[in-house]
Design a protein around this motif. Structure first.
Motif: not given
Length: 246
Positions: A52-79
């Motif tokens: 999200l720091l990258l996305a805030d700078r206008g970059l196109e970002v793909v984030g990949v991770d095997p941990a679903g719980a961590s991704l749930d936290v990520a998806r719950g963030r603003e923006d």
């Protein structure tokens, strides 16, 4: 397989609270600018802070991770919708052509198996456009960082809003050649729950990493130091070569 600290919902929700100083991400942000990256693949994105720091700078970002719980936290963030989140790893990515691929913090070392490591490097290579860069860090084994992974050096109690006090500490379990295994323990004051998370990191020698990169087709452009851990880490800057005649 991700560790419990990333897979367990209760622990994943604590990750950013217990690791508030992310100055280690600043050099990666600077390198994204240095290399003129417009698109980034964040391998092992965890709870999504760097993506999200990258996305805030206008970059196109793909984030990949095997941990679903961590991704749930990520998806719950603003923006969070500004990032494409993928549950999985670099060995099974969709077709991509990014300018930069990253593995921050302990991501590279957490990939301990030979085949998984080779597959990760190959996946990063295939996701990069010709001329694109792969950047990651790995600790210098000679500095023996694990000797400080003790309760004495790591114990703390943190007041977490909405959760209460959380006591945590680390204990070294085993050192077998390049593999170092340790356990984090978390005690929740609100209900007395005790959760543990075991992790194993692989400490690779500098020449070993360089050879692994070359085997997958990368050119090692530079090996830098980590500003936040001077003399303790190697930061590899590797490049997918331009296509012949380009």
């Amino acid at each position: 397989m991700a560790d419990e600290s990333f897979r367990h919902p209760r622990l994943a929700a604590l990750y950013d609270v217990l690791d508030t100083d992310r100055g280690d991400l600043v050099p990666y942000l600077l390198m994204a600018g240095e290399f003129g990256a417009r698109s980034v693949l964040d391998i092992g994105c965890g709870t999504g802070v760097f993506a999200l720091l990258l996305a805030d700078r206008g970059l196109e970002v793909v984030g990949v991770d095997p941990a679903g719980a961590s991704l749930d936290v990520a998806r719950g963030r603003e923006d969070a919708g500004r990032v494409r989140w993928i549950e999985g790893d670099a060995t099974s990515l969709p077709a991509l052509r990014v300018d930069l691929a990253t593995m921050t913090a302990n991501v590279a070392q957490a990939i301990t198996g030979r085949s998984a490591w080779q597959g990760t490097l190959r996946g990063a290579y295939e996701a990069l456009r010709p001329g694109g860069h792969l950047v990651f860090e790995t600790r210098d084994p000679a500095r023996r960082a694990w000797e400080e992974w003790t309760r004495e050096h790591t114990h703390r109690v943190v007041e977490v809003p909405g959760t209460g006090t959380v006591e945590s500490w680390c204990r070294l379990l085993d050192v077998s050649g390049p593999l170092v295994t340790f356990r984090w323990t978390y005690v929740f004051g609100a209900d007395g729950a005790v959760l543990t998370s075991d992790s194993t990191l692989r400490f690779r020698e500098r020449d070993e990493v360089a050879a692994d990169l070359a085997e997958q087709g990368f050119v090692v452009q530079e090996v830098r130091g980590a500003p936040d851990r001077a003399g303790r880490e190697f930061v590899f800057v590797a490049r997918r070569p331009q296509a012949a005649g380009a």
